[in-house]
Design an enzyme around this catalytic site. Structure first.
Site, PDB file in Angstrom:
ATOM      1  N   ASP A 121      17.326  33.323  33.236  1.00 47.56           N
ATOM      2  CA  ASP A 121      18.689  33.407  32.697  1.00 47.56           C
ATOM      3  C   ASP A 121      19.300  34.709  33.224  1.00 47.56           C
ATOM      4  O   ASP A 121      19.872  34.734  34.309  1.00 47.56           O
ATOM      5  CB  ASP A 121      18.567  33.356  31.168  1.00 47.56           C
ATOM      6  CG  ASP A 121      19.897  33.373  30.453  1.00 47.56           C
ATOM      7  OD1 ASP A 121      20.925  33.178  31.113  1.00 47.56           O
ATOM      8  OD2 ASP A 121      19.915  33.577  29.224  1.00 47.56           O
ATOM      9  N   LYS A 149      19.573  29.257  35.229  1.00 45.83           N
ATOM     10  CA  LYS A 149      20.981  29.355  34.806  1.00 45.83           C
ATOM     11  C   LYS A 149      21.568  30.478  35.626  1.00 45.83           C
ATOM     12  O   LYS A 149      21.264  31.636  35.376  1.00 45.83           O
ATOM     13  CB  LYS A 149      21.037  29.804  33.339  1.00 45.83           C
ATOM     14  CG  LYS A 149      20.957  28.768  32.288  1.00 45.83           C
ATOM     15  CD  LYS A 149      21.274  29.457  30.951  1.00 45.83           C
ATOM     16  CE  LYS A 149      20.526  28.850  29.821  1.00 45.83           C
ATOM     17  NZ  LYS A 149      20.632  29.633  28.585  1.00 45.83           N
ATOM     18  N   ARG A 183       9.553  22.979  20.990  1.00 48.05           N
ATOM     19  CA  ARG A 183       8.792  23.158  22.233  1.00 48.05           C
ATOM     20  C   ARG A 183       8.109  21.856  22.639  1.00 48.05           C
ATOM     21  O   ARG A 183       7.869  21.612  23.819  1.00 48.05           O
ATOM     22  CB  ARG A 183       7.720  24.240  22.072  1.00 48.05           C
ATOM     23  CG  ARG A 183       8.279  25.644  21.867  1.00 48.05           C
ATOM     24  CD  ARG A 183       7.166  26.664  22.066  1.00 48.05           C
ATOM     25  NE  ARG A 183       7.476  27.974  21.520  1.00 48.05           N
ATOM     26  CZ  ARG A 183       8.136  28.934  22.162  1.00 48.05           C
ATOM     27  NH1 ARG A 183       8.604  28.707  23.365  1.00 48.05           N
ATOM     28  NH2 ARG A 183       8.351  30.105  21.587  1.00 48.05           N
TER      29      ARG A 183
HETATM   30  P1  5GP Z   1      16.013  36.178  30.995  1.00 45.02           P
HETATM   31  O1  5GP Z   1      15.155  37.378  30.735  1.00 45.02           O
HETATM   32  O2  5GP Z   1      16.003  35.696  32.425  1.00 45.02           O
HETATM   33  O3  5GP Z   1      17.412  36.370  30.475  1.00 45.02           O
HETATM   34  O4  5GP Z   1      15.504  35.019  30.093  1.00 45.02           O
HETATM   35  C1  5GP Z   1      14.292  34.470  30.281  1.00 45.02           C
HETATM   36  C2  5GP Z   1      13.698  34.037  28.969  1.00 45.02           C
HETATM   37  O5  5GP Z   1      14.676  33.840  27.960  1.00 45.02           O
HETATM   38  C3  5GP Z   1      13.009  32.733  29.175  1.00 45.02           C
HETATM   39  O6  5GP Z   1      11.647  32.939  29.447  1.00 45.02           O
HETATM   40  C4  5GP Z   1      13.245  32.016  27.878  1.00 45.02           C
HETATM   41  O7  5GP Z   1      12.157  32.258  27.019  1.00 45.02           O
HETATM   42  C5  5GP Z   1      14.487  32.627  27.289  1.00 45.02           C
HETATM   43  N1  5GP Z   1      15.683  31.760  27.508  1.00 45.02           N
HETATM   44  C6  5GP Z   1      16.695  31.934  28.383  1.00 45.02           C
HETATM   45  N2  5GP Z   1      17.597  30.931  28.299  1.00 45.02           N
HETATM   46  C7  5GP Z   1      17.136  30.099  27.333  1.00 45.02           C
HETATM   47  C8  5GP Z   1      17.605  28.850  26.805  1.00 45.02           C
HETATM   48  O8  5GP Z   1      18.633  28.275  27.174  1.00 45.02           O
HETATM   49  N3  5GP Z   1      16.836  28.298  25.835  1.00 45.02           N
HETATM   50  C9  5GP Z   1      15.670  28.855  25.386  1.00 45.02           C
HETATM   51  N4  5GP Z   1      15.010  28.208  24.436  1.00 45.02           N
HETATM   52  N5  5GP Z   1      15.195  30.021  25.880  1.00 45.02           N
HETATM   53  C10 5GP Z   1      15.920  30.632  26.842  1.00 45.02           C
END
Ligand code: 5GP
Ligand code: MG
Length: 199
Positions: A121, A149, A183
């Site tokens: 994300d 995303k 999950r």
């Molecule tokens: P980042 O650090 O890249 O922002 O996010 C990564 C982590 O955030 C992922 O491993 C996941 O656990 C959580 N995450 C990000 N987007 C989502 C989403 O749309 N749904 C869920 N359930 N978890 C997300």
């Protein structure tokens, strides 16, 4: 399971069917996930020599299901370890930065490491783990995520293998949770807003 249980007709709904009622929409079906995971495993095995052992690092809990299906489709030897990173608590937006809360047990020096996560994300989580692994002097590091995303990326980070690009929506299922639930949903979908409140 007893013979009687197998032969008895069941009117029960599966857990997936019950959870489906909480979704606003399904983004990726179980069949699409299965097919794409098999393709990803092929793409991964093409990146390594046939005799090269891969050390798969799964970023838990989110990547548990993806990792389990992915490794079962890899032809060669793999070692598996897990790392726990907390960034989202029971909310749908990140709190503070990601924290490595449980570390690895395998030695990664001179090993071929494949980092596996459910979703990228902002990029904070995978870049943090990447740096952590890099400091352990592996022979190589590659990254695979099921979902990407692009809209909310904060850290410039190129993933080697991506399953699906998805829009900027909070998704659950196939390892991804809301307040630790959903999950075990077999597809990936967007929760109804009314399900995103209570715990
Ligand atoms: P980042 O650090 O890249 O922002 O996010 C990564 C982590 O955030 C992922 O491993 C996941 O656990 C959580 N995450 C990000 N987007 C989502 C989403 O749309 N749904 C869920 N359930 N978890 C997300
Ligand atoms: Mg995660």
């Amino acid at each position: 399971m007893t013979i009687q249980a197998i032969t008895q007709p069941t009117a029960q709904l599966s857990n997936s069917q019950l959870m489906l009622a909480d979704l606003e929409k399904v983004l990726i079906t179980e069949e699409q996930i299965e097919e794409r995971v098999k393709e990803l495993a092929k793409e991964i095995s093409n990146l390594y020599d046939p005799d090269e052992e891969i050390t798969v690092i799964s970023i838990i809990n989110g990547a548990i299901l993806f990792t389990a299906d992915l490794v079962r489709n890899l032809p060669g030897q793999v070692r598996i370890d897990c790392i726990r990173v907390s960034s989202y608590e029971d909310e749908t937006s990140p709190v503070n930065g990601p924290k490595i809360s449980s570390t690895l047990t395998l030695d990664l020096a001179n090993r071929h490491v494949l980092l596996v996560d459910d979703i990228i994300d902002t990029g904070n989580t995978i870049s943090k783990v990447y740096q952590y692994v890099l400091d352990m002097d592996p022979a190589s590091i590659r990254t695979a995520v099921l979902l990407e995303k692009k809209a909310r990326r904060k850290v410039a980070f190129e993933i080697d293998l991506v399953g699906f690009q998805i829009p900027d929506e909070f998704v659950v299922g196939y390892g991804l949770d809301y307040a630790q639930r959903y999950r075990n949903l077999r597809c990936i979908g967007v929760l109804k807003t009314e399900q995103q409140q209570g715990n």
